[in-house]
Design an enzyme around this catalytic site. Structure first.
Site, PDB file in Angstrom:
ATOM      1  N   LYS A 120       0.961  -1.193   0.069  1.00  0.00           N
ATOM      2  CA  LYS A 120       0.049   0.002  -0.059  1.00  0.00           C
ATOM      3  C   LYS A 120       0.878   1.206  -0.076  1.00  0.00           C
ATOM      4  O   LYS A 120       0.323   2.060  -0.659  1.00  0.00           O
ATOM      5  CB  LYS A 120      -1.026   0.108   1.011  1.00  0.00           C
ATOM      6  N   GLY A 128      -2.115   0.874  18.186  1.00  0.00           N
ATOM      7  CA  GLY A 128      -1.406   0.630  17.031  1.00  0.00           C
ATOM      8  C   GLY A 128      -1.328   1.907  16.299  1.00  0.00           C
ATOM      9  O   GLY A 128      -1.953   2.802  16.517  1.00  0.00           O
ATOM     10  N   ALA A 186      -2.730   0.231   9.176  1.00  0.00           N
ATOM     11  CA  ALA A 186      -4.272   0.187   9.189  1.00  0.00           C
ATOM     12  C   ALA A 186      -4.458   1.485  10.348  1.00  0.00           C
ATOM     13  O   ALA A 186      -5.666   2.161  10.256  1.00  0.00           O
ATOM     14  CB  ALA A 186      -4.535  -1.140   9.915  1.00  0.00           C
ATOM     15  N   ARG A 191       3.087   0.192  20.946  1.00  0.00           N
ATOM     16  CA  ARG A 191       4.296  -0.260  21.560  1.00  0.00           C
ATOM     17  C   ARG A 191       5.504   0.292  21.551  1.00  0.00           C
ATOM     18  O   ARG A 191       6.226   0.789  22.484  1.00  0.00           O
ATOM     19  CB  ARG A 191       4.476  -1.882  21.014  1.00  0.00           C
TER      20      ARG A 191
HETATM   21  P1  ATR Z   1      -0.567  -2.819   9.453  1.00  0.00           P
HETATM   22  O1  ATR Z   1      -0.211  -2.202   8.158  1.00  0.00           O
HETATM   23  O2  ATR Z   1      -1.592  -4.085   9.190  1.00  0.00           O
HETATM   24  O3  ATR Z   1      -1.209  -1.745  10.509  1.00  0.00           O
HETATM   25  P2  ATR Z   1       2.165  -2.763  10.439  1.00  0.00           P
HETATM   26  O4  ATR Z   1       2.500  -1.330   9.897  1.00  0.00           O
HETATM   27  O5  ATR Z   1       3.110  -3.746  10.489  1.00  0.00           O
HETATM   28  O6  ATR Z   1       0.892  -3.507   9.895  1.00  0.00           O
HETATM   29  O7  ATR Z   1       1.464  -2.301  11.953  1.00  0.00           O
HETATM   30  C1  ATR Z   1       1.439  -3.511  12.964  1.00  0.00           C
HETATM   31  C2  ATR Z   1       1.022  -2.899  14.164  1.00  0.00           C
HETATM   32  O8  ATR Z   1       0.895  -3.796  15.283  1.00  0.00           O
HETATM   33  C3  ATR Z   1       2.042  -1.738  14.960  1.00  0.00           C
HETATM   34  O9  ATR Z   1       1.138  -0.809  15.717  1.00  0.00           O
HETATM   35  C4  ATR Z   1       2.797  -2.592  15.739  1.00  0.00           C
HETATM   36  O10 ATR Z   1       3.423  -2.009  16.958  1.00  0.00           O
HETATM   37  P3  ATR Z   1       4.946  -1.311  16.843  1.00  0.00           P
HETATM   38  O11 ATR Z   1       4.949  -0.125  15.909  1.00  0.00           O
HETATM   39  O12 ATR Z   1       5.276  -0.971  18.032  1.00  0.00           O
HETATM   40  O13 ATR Z   1       5.687  -2.469  15.950  1.00  0.00           O
HETATM   41  C5  ATR Z   1       1.610  -3.471  16.429  1.00  0.00           C
HETATM   42  N1  ATR Z   1       2.155  -4.517  16.997  1.00  0.00           N
HETATM   43  C6  ATR Z   1       2.710  -5.902  16.160  1.00  0.00           C
HETATM   44  N2  ATR Z   1       2.925  -6.820  16.956  1.00  0.00           N
HETATM   45  C7  ATR Z   1       2.538  -6.199  18.370  1.00  0.00           C
HETATM   46  C8  ATR Z   1       2.758  -6.895  19.813  1.00  0.00           C
HETATM   47  N3  ATR Z   1       3.309  -8.416  19.734  1.00  0.00           N
HETATM   48  N4  ATR Z   1       2.364  -6.246  20.861  1.00  0.00           N
HETATM   49  C9  ATR Z   1       1.825  -4.873  20.503  1.00  0.00           C
HETATM   50  N5  ATR Z   1       1.827  -4.180  19.465  1.00  0.00           N
HETATM   51  C10 ATR Z   1       2.154  -4.959  18.225  1.00  0.00           C
END
Ligand code: ATR
Length: 273
Positions: free
Chosen positions: A65, A123, A127, A147
């Site tokens: 995207k 997050g 998304a 996080r």
């Molecule tokens: P997408 O485009 O689907 O949103 P992404 O850009 O990879 O995918 O984002 C994933 C989100 O899930 C992020 O907010 C990530 O937090 P970080 O920015 O700290 O990486 C969050 N996320 C993924 N695994 C996680 C976990 N185990 N605990 C908390 N947050 C998590």
């Protein structure tokens, strides 16, 4: 015959072909929508190729995207979000983002107007960006927890929200009216809870963008007597907005939802019933 498709990597589990083909049938449009596995490196070739082959439209999904944005004439909203999930072909190759609107429509359908409401967005990834911009546009008061605090801060600064680290999560969960999980936590069986579900209460609305499984968060929301919304309607509404961009017709939302839910239950991925 009109040609459409979705590009992503991986792509085999996409429900978009089933959803859109059902919609085209219901509208009496002779069209074919297929899923194509395209890597980041070949996205430019794929879009130019689709244009050359007279495709009418494309959806773009993970992880393409953000890259798609630089390859098309994106509208202001997709530009602000930094990601394109819908492409239309014509005199120009245009890009749009319908993810945020899809989420807001899913909330509206559950009787929720976000304007002036305290929303906790968990997050700060792709998304969350789409959701954050749309929520801000609709006048929600947004707190973002991530996080990685720096990512939360960057997004919060851009949309006029407040950023928090995970240490504030407990307090924010208790005092928010609407809680949205836009992280990938909950997508897999056995994923841990982001917070203690006992903190939830009956007058809250809990929206988990994950679809295809009943997440621990949604189970906790139901136990608390809160409104629980899964990701199916976000999928359906973002798709319906893409279809409306391509065809100029009103999308048959019920048909699209039925196609998605039937597929989810027939593949036993839907564990709601
Ligand atoms: P997408 O485009 O689907 O949103 P992404 O850009 O990879 O995918 O984002 C994933 C989100 O899930 C992020 O907010 C990530 O937090 P970080 O920015 O700290 O990486 C969050 N996320 C993924 N695994 C996680 C976990 N185990 N605990 C908390 N947050 C998590």
């Amino acid at each position: 015959m009109e040609i459409y498709g979705i590009l992503g990597d991986p792509i085999e589990h996409s429900l978009s072909p089933i959803m859109h083909n059902a919609a085209f049938r219901a509208l009496g449009i002779k069209a074919c929508y297929q899923a194509y596995h395209v890597t980041k490196e070949r996205l430019r070739d794929a879009i130019i190729g689709a244009d050359a082959m007279n495709f009418k439209g494309l959806n773009i999904t993970i992880p393409l995207k953000e890259i798609a944005l630089s390859l098309v004439q994106a509208d202001e909203f997709a530009e602000a979000i930094g990601a394109v999930n819908t492409i239309s072909f014509g005199h120009e190759i245009r890009g749009y983002n319908t993810d945020g609107v899809g989420a807001i429509m899913a909330l509206q359908e559950a009787g929720t107007d976000v304007s002036g409401r305290c929303v906790l967005l968990i997050g700060a990834g792709g998304a969350s960006k789409a959701l954050g911009y749309t929520l801000a546009q609709r006048g929600a008061q947004i707190s973002i927890v991530n996080r990685n605090y720096k990512r939360a801060q960057e997004l919060a600064d851009r949309i006029g929200a407040k950023a928090h680290g995970f240490s504030d999560l407990r307090l924010l969960v208790i005092r928010s009216e609407i809680i949205i999980n836009a992280t990938s936590v909950g997508m897999k069986e056995g994923d841990p809870r982001l917070f203690n579900g006992k903190l939830l209460h009956a007058d809250q609305i809990i929206f988990d963008i994950v679809y295809g499984r009943k997440t621990e968060l949604l189970k906790d929301a139901i136990s608390a007597g809160a409104v629980a919304i899964d990701g199916v309607m976000m999928l359906v509404y973002q798709g319906s907005k893409s279809l409306e961009i391509w065809t100029g017709l009103k999308a048959p939302v019920e048909v699209m939802e039925e196609a998605v839910r039937n597929e989810l239950s027939s593949t036993m991925r839907n564990k709601y019933q």
